[in-house]
Motif scaffolding. Structure first.
Motif, mmCIF file in Angstrom:
data_model
loop_
_atom_site.group_PDB
_atom_site.id
_atom_site.type_symbol
_atom_site.label_atom_id
_atom_site.label_comp_id
_atom_site.label_asym_id
_atom_site.label_seq_id
_atom_site.Cartn_x
_atom_site.Cartn_y
_atom_site.Cartn_z
ATOM 1 N N ALA A 17 0.805 -1.230 0.000
ATOM 2 C CA ALA A 17 0.000 0.000 0.000
ATOM 3 C C ALA A 17 0.834 1.274 0.000
ATOM 4 O O ALA A 17 0.290 2.366 -0.208
ATOM 5 C CB ALA A 17 -0.944 0.007 1.203
ATOM 6 N N LEU A 18 2.141 1.167 0.228
ATOM 7 C CA LEU A 18 2.952 2.375 0.418
ATOM 8 C C LEU A 18 2.872 3.357 -0.754
ATOM 9 O O LEU A 18 2.778 4.575 -0.530
ATOM 10 C CB LEU A 18 4.409 1.984 0.698
ATOM 11 N N PRO A 19 2.887 2.910 -2.015
ATOM 12 C CA PRO A 19 2.804 3.882 -3.110
ATOM 13 C C PRO A 19 1.472 4.633 -3.164
ATOM 14 O O PRO A 19 1.374 5.649 -3.876
ATOM 15 C CB PRO A 19 2.995 3.015 -4.362
ATOM 16 N N TYR A 20 0.467 4.159 -2.448
ATOM 17 C CA TYR A 20 -0.867 4.763 -2.491
ATOM 18 C C TYR A 20 -1.128 5.704 -1.310
ATOM 19 O O TYR A 20 -2.135 6.406 -1.304
ATOM 20 C CB TYR A 20 -1.940 3.671 -2.460
ATOM 21 N N VAL A 21 -0.232 5.707 -0.305
ATOM 22 C CA VAL A 21 -0.540 6.388 0.962
ATOM 23 C C VAL A 21 -0.806 7.877 0.771
ATOM 24 O O VAL A 21 -1.720 8.446 1.395
ATOM 25 C CB VAL A 21 0.580 6.150 1.985
ATOM 26 N N ALA A 22 -0.042 8.540 -0.083
ATOM 27 C CA ALA A 22 -0.212 9.985 -0.270
ATOM 28 C C ALA A 22 -1.606 10.337 -0.778
ATOM 29 O O ALA A 22 -2.117 11.436 -0.500
ATOM 30 C CB ALA A 22 0.847 10.522 -1.231
ATOM 31 N N PRO A 32 -12.665 -12.380 -1.889
ATOM 32 C CA PRO A 32 -11.726 -12.360 -0.771
ATOM 33 C C PRO A 32 -11.996 -11.203 0.186
ATOM 34 O O PRO A 32 -12.822 -10.325 -0.080
ATOM 35 C CB PRO A 32 -10.375 -12.157 -1.470
ATOM 36 N N VAL A 33 -11.277 -11.201 1.289
ATOM 37 C CA VAL A 33 -11.169 -10.056 2.180
ATOM 38 C C VAL A 33 -9.806 -9.427 1.934
ATOM 39 O O VAL A 33 -8.796 -10.132 1.857
ATOM 40 C CB VAL A 33 -11.298 -10.477 3.658
ATOM 41 N N VAL A 34 -9.768 -8.112 1.779
ATOM 42 C CA VAL A 34 -8.521 -7.375 1.569
ATOM 43 C C VAL A 34 -8.368 -6.406 2.739
ATOM 44 O O VAL A 34 -9.192 -5.519 2.918
ATOM 45 C CB VAL A 34 -8.531 -6.612 0.234
ATOM 46 N N SER A 35 -7.315 -6.583 3.541
ATOM 47 C CA SER A 35 -7.147 -5.847 4.791
ATOM 48 C C SER A 35 -5.833 -5.077 4.771
ATOM 49 O O SER A 35 -4.760 -5.674 4.689
ATOM 50 C CB SER A 35 -7.176 -6.829 5.966
ATOM 51 N N ILE A 36 -5.925 -3.736 4.863
ATOM 52 C CA ILE A 36 -4.770 -2.849 4.734
ATOM 53 C C ILE A 36 -4.412 -2.262 6.094
ATOM 54 O O ILE A 36 -5.288 -1.772 6.811
ATOM 55 C CB ILE A 36 -5.084 -1.718 3.734
ATOM 56 N N SER A 37 -3.134 -2.310 6.446
ATOM 57 C CA SER A 37 -2.649 -1.753 7.708
ATOM 58 C C SER A 37 -1.916 -0.444 7.465
ATOM 59 O O SER A 37 -1.042 -0.365 6.603
ATOM 60 C CB SER A 37 -1.692 -2.738 8.396
ATOM 61 N N LEU A 38 -2.265 0.578 8.263
ATOM 62 C CA LEU A 38 -1.591 1.872 8.216
ATOM 63 C C LEU A 38 -1.285 2.307 9.647
ATOM 64 O O LEU A 38 -2.048 2.013 10.568
ATOM 65 C CB LEU A 38 -2.476 2.923 7.537
ATOM 66 N N GLY A 70 1.541 -0.057 5.622
ATOM 67 C CA GLY A 70 1.585 -0.391 4.202
ATOM 68 C C GLY A 70 1.394 -1.848 3.865
ATOM 69 O O GLY A 70 1.240 -2.202 2.694
ATOM 70 N N ASP A 71 1.387 -2.716 4.888
ATOM 71 C CA ASP A 71 1.170 -4.148 4.623
ATOM 72 C C ASP A 71 -0.301 -4.437 4.328
ATOM 73 O O ASP A 71 -1.203 -3.772 4.850
ATOM 74 C CB ASP A 71 1.592 -4.993 5.823
ATOM 75 N N ILE A 72 -0.536 -5.455 3.508
ATOM 76 C CA ILE A 72 -1.897 -5.878 3.166
ATOM 77 C C ILE A 72 -1.999 -7.389 3.336
ATOM 78 O O ILE A 72 -1.108 -8.129 2.904
ATOM 79 C CB ILE A 72 -2.274 -5.492 1.718
ATOM 80 N N VAL A 73 -3.092 -7.838 3.962
ATOM 81 C CA VAL A 73 -3.397 -9.262 4.046
ATOM 82 C C VAL A 73 -4.620 -9.524 3.172
ATOM 83 O O VAL A 73 -5.617 -8.786 3.251
ATOM 84 C CB VAL A 73 -3.689 -9.710 5.494
ATOM 85 N N VAL A 74 -4.536 -10.553 2.343
ATOM 86 C CA VAL A 74 -5.648 -10.956 1.471
ATOM 87 C C VAL A 74 -5.918 -12.428 1.720
ATOM 88 O O VAL A 74 -4.988 -13.241 1.703
ATOM 89 C CB VAL A 74 -5.303 -10.737 -0.017
#
Length: 209
Positions: A22-27, A138-144, A169-173
């Motif tokens: 997720a890091l490239p999307y954070v901004a 699926p479930v897509v879970s993003i950590s910030l 920035g980690d994601i669990v799917v």
């Protein structure tokens, strides 16, 4: 936990951690999230048993998740405002679909994004995500924000769990044969993140309707 050739960390046959995805999307994510939260602020919901949840929650998309003494459910209307939940921002959808595709789930179109805020001490007990109608998605879970320890178990609450540290920035799917595995978050430890301060934000995308 093993790392696949593509760099995904496998938690099960169809369950993966995508480190830093997720890091490239954070901004773009954070200002979009701020607009969502203006319309549907965080709130601490009540469980059917009458207890306050320790993580605060908001939602966006066609459906939002809510909990009260009547039970857990998805609704089209935010019960706090009486209005529809905010529209899911385009950057949310792009990231959720890209992460799902990276984990092998093409054509994922979520209609709900749950946004949880965890402050130090907050947790999420082991549970299954089974309020959704589409169990093929699926479930897509993003950590910030600050780190969390994710628990990923089996299809029975008492099954042995894996402990998986999650960082900004980690994601669990997870989906397919792993879709109904129990999972949770251990109590968050105090920490500081340069963008989000002393909290963890978790964005969870589902095909609920």
């Amino acid at each position: 936990m093993e790392t696949t050739e593509s760099g995904r960390e496998a938690l099960g046959p169809r369950a993966f951690v995508l480190r830093g995805f997720a890091l490239p999307y954070v901004a773009q994510l954070l200002p979009a999230m701020a607009l969502v939260l203006q319309a549907a602020p965080f709130r601490q919901m009540t469980t059917p048993g009458g207890f306050k949840m320790s993580a605060a929650l908001s939602s966006c998309g066609r459906l939002g998740w809510t909990s009260d003494r009547r039970g857990y459910r998805y609704t089209e209307i935010d019960p706090d405002s009486g209005l529809r939940w905010p529209v899911m921002p385009a950057v949310f959808m792009r990231l959720a679909q890209a992460a799902a595709a990276e984990a092998g789930f093409a054509d994922f179109v979520p209609d709900a994004c749950l946004i949880n805020r965890y402050e130090p001490g907050a947790k999420m007990s082991l549970h299954q995500d089974r309020d959704e109608r589409d169990m093929d998605a699926p479930v897509v879970s993003i950590s910030l924000g600050i780190p969390a320890m994710f628990q990923f178990g089996g299809e029975q609450r008492g099954d042995k769990t894996q402990r998986v540290p999650l960082f900004h920035g980690d994601i669990v799917v997870w989906g397919g044969p792993d879709r109904l595995r129990y999972h949770g978050i251990l109590p968050i430890k105090p920490a500081q993140h340069p963008l989000l301060g002393n909290c963890r934000i978790n964005m969870t995308f589902r095909k609920a309707g």
